[in-house]
Structures are given as C-alpha cells and as structure tokens.
Motif scaffolding. Structure first.
Motif, mmCIF file in Angstrom:
data_model
loop_
_atom_site.group_PDB
_atom_site.id
_atom_site.type_symbol
_atom_site.label_atom_id
_atom_site.label_comp_id
_atom_site.label_asym_id
_atom_site.label_seq_id
_atom_site.Cartn_x
_atom_site.Cartn_y
_atom_site.Cartn_z
ATOM 1 N N LEU A 75 0.821 -1.207 0.000
ATOM 2 C CA LEU A 75 0.000 0.000 0.000
ATOM 3 C C LEU A 75 0.858 1.262 0.000
ATOM 4 N N ASP A 76 1.860 1.311 0.877
ATOM 5 C CA ASP A 76 2.693 2.507 0.966
ATOM 6 C C ASP A 76 3.448 2.763 -0.331
ATOM 7 N N ALA A 77 3.943 1.715 -0.963
ATOM 8 C CA ALA A 77 4.655 1.876 -2.236
ATOM 9 C C ALA A 77 3.715 2.369 -3.326
ATOM 10 N N GLU A 78 2.489 1.860 -3.340
ATOM 11 C CA GLU A 78 1.518 2.296 -4.352
ATOM 12 C C GLU A 78 1.135 3.748 -4.143
ATOM 13 N N VAL A 79 0.954 4.153 -2.902
ATOM 14 C CA VAL A 79 0.636 5.553 -2.602
ATOM 15 C C VAL A 79 1.793 6.450 -3.046
ATOM 16 N N GLU A 80 3.017 6.060 -2.766
ATOM 17 C CA GLU A 80 4.175 6.857 -3.193
ATOM 18 C C GLU A 80 4.238 6.958 -4.711
ATOM 19 N N ARG A 81 3.908 5.883 -5.423
ATOM 20 C CA ARG A 81 3.891 5.905 -6.887
ATOM 21 C C ARG A 81 2.860 6.915 -7.391
ATOM 22 N N LEU A 82 1.664 6.884 -6.795
ATOM 23 C CA LEU A 82 0.608 7.811 -7.198
ATOM 24 C C LEU A 82 0.972 9.260 -6.882
ATOM 25 N N LEU A 83 1.591 9.495 -5.743
ATOM 26 C CA LEU A 83 2.028 10.845 -5.392
ATOM 27 C C LEU A 83 3.076 11.351 -6.386
ATOM 28 N N ALA A 84 4.007 10.481 -6.760
ATOM 29 C CA ALA A 84 5.035 10.867 -7.728
ATOM 30 C C ALA A 84 4.434 11.145 -9.104
ATOM 31 N N VAL A 101 -5.759 5.056 2.168
ATOM 32 C CA VAL A 101 -5.241 6.404 1.995
ATOM 33 C C VAL A 101 -6.161 7.141 1.032
ATOM 34 N N THR A 102 -6.562 8.350 1.411
ATOM 35 C CA THR A 102 -7.363 9.190 0.529
ATOM 36 C C THR A 102 -6.417 10.134 -0.193
ATOM 37 N N LEU A 103 -6.529 10.131 -1.522
ATOM 38 C CA LEU A 103 -5.712 10.973 -2.389
ATOM 39 C C LEU A 103 -6.631 11.804 -3.266
ATOM 40 N N ALA A 104 -6.060 12.736 -4.000
ATOM 41 C CA ALA A 104 -6.805 13.487 -5.011
ATOM 42 C C ALA A 104 -6.016 13.422 -6.313
ATOM 43 N N ASP A 105 -6.737 13.264 -7.425
ATOM 44 C CA ASP A 105 -6.078 13.237 -8.728
ATOM 45 C C ASP A 105 -5.638 14.662 -9.096
ATOM 46 N N PRO A 106 -4.952 14.852 -10.218
ATOM 47 C CA PRO A 106 -4.455 16.193 -10.559
ATOM 48 C C PRO A 106 -5.525 17.277 -10.688
ATOM 49 N N GLU A 110 -11.193 13.311 -5.301
ATOM 50 C CA GLU A 110 -10.711 12.395 -4.287
ATOM 51 C C GLU A 110 -10.976 10.945 -4.652
ATOM 52 N N PHE A 111 -10.041 10.073 -4.246
ATOM 53 C CA PHE A 111 -10.202 8.626 -4.379
ATOM 54 C C PHE A 111 -9.416 7.970 -3.257
ATOM 55 N N CYS A 112 -9.771 6.732 -2.939
ATOM 56 C CA CYS A 112 -9.109 6.020 -1.857
ATOM 57 C C CYS A 112 -8.383 4.797 -2.398
ATOM 58 N N VAL A 113 -7.283 4.440 -1.732
ATOM 59 C CA VAL A 113 -6.521 3.257 -2.084
ATOM 60 C C VAL A 113 -6.307 2.462 -0.810
ATOM 61 N N SER A 114 -6.583 1.167 -0.871
ATOM 62 C CA SER A 114 -6.333 0.277 0.272
ATOM 63 C C SER A 114 -5.620 -0.968 -0.222
ATOM 64 N N GLY A 115 -5.110 -1.740 0.743
ATOM 65 C CA GLY A 115 -4.583 -3.044 0.403
ATOM 66 C C GLY A 115 -5.747 -4.000 0.214
#
Length: 117
Positions: A75-84, A101-106, A110-115
């Motif tokens: 999960l943490d690696a995927e979140v870091e990939r999306l942030l990058a 983790v709740t993120l936002a696209d460019p 908002e969208f969420c990512v979980s394991g």
C-alpha cells in the motif's frame, strides 16, 4: 429489472489530460477522446469504463461519489507511486487491522486506495 454500472463519469476542465492520467495509473487506455469534450478510459485493471466530461467549471467541494481502489502490492509503495505521478495526499486512515489512503487526482477529485482485504 437489474441495473449494472457501465461507466463512471467525472466532470473536469481538461477531459483528455485527466483521462490520460487515470489510464496511466490503472494500466488502461484512452479509448475515445471526442474532440476533447468527453474521454473514455477502459481496459487495464478497470472493471468499468471511466469517462471524463469537459465542463466550464467543476463543482467546488468534496465529491460525493469517489473510487475506492485496491492494490495487491504494498500500500505505501503504491501511494508513493501515485504521489510521484501527480496525486496529492488528503489523509492516511484506518488502523493496524485495515488501512487506506485518501488521495486526489491532478484535478482534485478524491479517491481512496487500500490493500486487499
């Protein structure tokens, strides 16, 4: 009568750009662009089509509908990939039994990512 989800559509000021971003993140492809006013993403890991519809102004505030995505990798690696790739962090949530983790696209959607759970 039975309903099925055929497509999830997001308003945006730049349909092609946001469609390309989502296609890259999900391993899908931009299948249609319709002169920049409506773009469709399909394939990859998507069970339904994603569509992006050009509007003059997007609705301000938190979106009432959002994607909940899962990853079968770390999960943490995927979140870091999306942030990058241009996503922004909204919040890290959950506890040791279930995290997401709740993120936002460019464009700020908002969208969420979980394991896997």
């Amino acid at each position: 009568m039975t309903l099925t989800v055929g497509m999830i559509t997001t308003d945006t000021t730049d349909a092609e750009s946001l469609a390309s971003w989502w296609a890259e993140q999900t391993g899908a492809e931009v299948a249609e662009t319709n002169d920049g006013w409506f773009a469709i993403v399909r394939g990859g890991s998507l069970p339904v089509w994603l569509a992006f519809q050009k509007v003059e102004t997007v609705t301000a505030g938190k979106n009432r509908l959002h994607l909940d995505l899962t990853t079968d990798t770390d999960l943490d690696a995927e979140v870091e990939r999306l942030l990058a790739a241009g996503a922004t962090l909204v919040a890290r949530r959950g506890d040791e039994s279930f995290r997401w983790v709740t993120l936002a696209d460019p464009q700020g959607n908002e969208f969420c990512v979980s394991g896997k759970h």
